[in-house]
Scaffold this active site. Sequence first.
Site, PDB file in Angstrom:
ATOM      1  CB  SER A 184      -1.363 -18.234  -1.022  1.00 18.49           C
ATOM      2  OG  SER A 184      -1.228 -18.044  -2.401  1.00 18.49           O
ATOM      3  CB  ALA A 185       2.561 -21.604   1.439  1.00 16.69           C
ATOM      4  CG  HIS A 186       2.268 -15.485   0.587  1.00 16.56           C
ATOM      5  ND1 HIS A 186       1.925 -14.196   0.873  1.00 16.56           N
ATOM      6  CD2 HIS A 186       1.548 -15.824  -0.522  1.00 16.56           C
ATOM      7  CE1 HIS A 186       1.048 -13.765  -0.024  1.00 16.56           C
ATOM      8  NE2 HIS A 186       0.801 -14.739  -0.888  1.00 16.56           N
ATOM      9  CB  CYS A 308      -4.057  -7.791  -3.676  1.00 20.33           C
ATOM     10  SG  CYS A 308      -3.650  -9.026  -2.460  1.00 20.33           S
TER      11      CYS A 308
HETATM   12  N1  PMP Z   1      -7.217 -14.663  -2.647  1.00 20.25           N
HETATM   13  C1  PMP Z   1      -7.199 -13.928  -1.530  1.00 20.25           C
HETATM   14  C2  PMP Z   1      -8.435 -13.858  -0.693  1.00 20.25           C
HETATM   15  C3  PMP Z   1      -6.052 -13.232  -1.154  1.00 20.25           C
HETATM   16  O1  PMP Z   1      -6.046 -12.490  -0.046  1.00 20.25           O
HETATM   17  C4  PMP Z   1      -4.898 -13.313  -1.972  1.00 20.25           C
HETATM   18  C5  PMP Z   1      -3.634 -12.572  -1.619  1.00 20.25           C
HETATM   19  N2  PMP Z   1      -3.811 -11.267  -1.198  1.00 20.25           N
HETATM   20  C6  PMP Z   1      -4.963 -14.097  -3.129  1.00 20.25           C
HETATM   21  C7  PMP Z   1      -6.127 -14.766  -3.430  1.00 20.25           C
HETATM   22  C8  PMP Z   1      -3.793 -14.244  -4.040  1.00 20.25           C
HETATM   23  O2  PMP Z   1      -2.761 -14.931  -3.447  1.00 20.25           O
HETATM   24  P1  PMP Z   1      -1.333 -15.001  -4.145  1.00 20.25           P
HETATM   25  O3  PMP Z   1      -0.913 -13.579  -4.386  1.00 20.25           O
HETATM   26  O4  PMP Z   1      -0.477 -15.691  -3.161  1.00 20.25           O
HETATM   27  O5  PMP Z   1      -1.487 -15.735  -5.425  1.00 20.25           O
END
Ligand code: PMP
Length: 366
Positions: A184-186, A308
């Site tokens: 993910s870019a962010h 998350c």
């Molecule tokens: N995998 C991992 C290890 C992450 O840390 C995250 C974001 N916290 C994600 C997947 C999901 O990324 P996104 O929310 O940008 O889809």
Amino acid sequence: MIYLDHHATTPCDSRVVSAMLPYFTEHFGNPASVTHPFGKRAAAALEDSRIDVARFFGVSPSEIFFTAGATESNNIALNLAGHIITSAIEHRSVIAPAERGGNVTLLTPDRQGFVSPEQIRDALRDDTKLVSIEAANGEIGTLQPIGEIGALCRERGVLFHSDMTQAVGKVPLDLTNVDLASMSAHKLYGPKGIGALFVRRGVHVTPLAVGGGQEKGLRSGTVNVPAVVGFAAALKIRAEEMADEAVRLTAIRNELWDRLVAEVDGASVNGPRDLRLPGNLNVSFDGIDAEALILALRRFALSSGSACSSGERGPSRVLTAIGVGEAAAMGSIRIGLGKSNTPGEAAMLVDDLKRSVARLRRITVA
Ligand code: PMP
């Protein structure tokens, strides 16, 4: 306020924003519109960005597919029938799709969060289709031996997927033994809502959405060209800045580690000292409630457990899986250093933590 939550997300680099801007306004075409220059310009930007992303990883542009981020990439990679092996400390966007098929082995890592190739070897079955092990853990920073695990999977003819979201642009990565990789870019100073799935040539995956046919049918839907341009720009910057930043953040992190353990009563670190994300520290404070501690640390933006999964109360499932007791897990904070952070800020954090932990202990005793 000082931002110490760079595993949750990072600020978008202003150079990245500048690179993106023309693709919202002047060069707004749909890359599928091949009948006019507006579309052709967008398509060229898309393909140039794909080349840049591929170059960062030393893979072929035809192996890079843009998605809305790691959640979508993980879901596509794990969209298959058959036995899946993964670990209990993976992101929910790996574990949830893995569990949907009802044919999954969840490995328990060791006390530092490592999953060993031997564990994978013991769990492999005749019907195993895929092994999914992250490159780096977002809570305790553990860097997994993905080269060895990937080599084992290749030897056994099993697909190897790695969620590299927390590792890309932070530590060097080698995709030689990897069949599928998510990002993910962010998380690397790029925009939100854009990411990629690396799919090794010859590996078959099943899309989630169908109909549009974009990204060679793997990810239908008009591609977010400005975001893709931003993602590629962010990776280019990471390629230049990553190594120096890793040294700098590791030094700040280790100083924080040593001082917290020496100066704060009942402080202990979760996760390994080496083979760890440079900017990551996870600390348990005995007898303290992490939520109360974070509220008290007014000058800092911090997380307890994974952002998350915050909203879920209860001990972090990652800390629980590596054997941290419930009380210690409930008293754990995650410090996520990033490029803006300085040694002076870390020193301020130690001071504030010492004061807040002592005060919370007094309140608890009284
Ligand atoms: N995998 C991992 C290890 C992450 O840390 C995250 C974001 N916290 C994600 C997947 C999901 O990324 P996104 O929310 O940008 O889809």
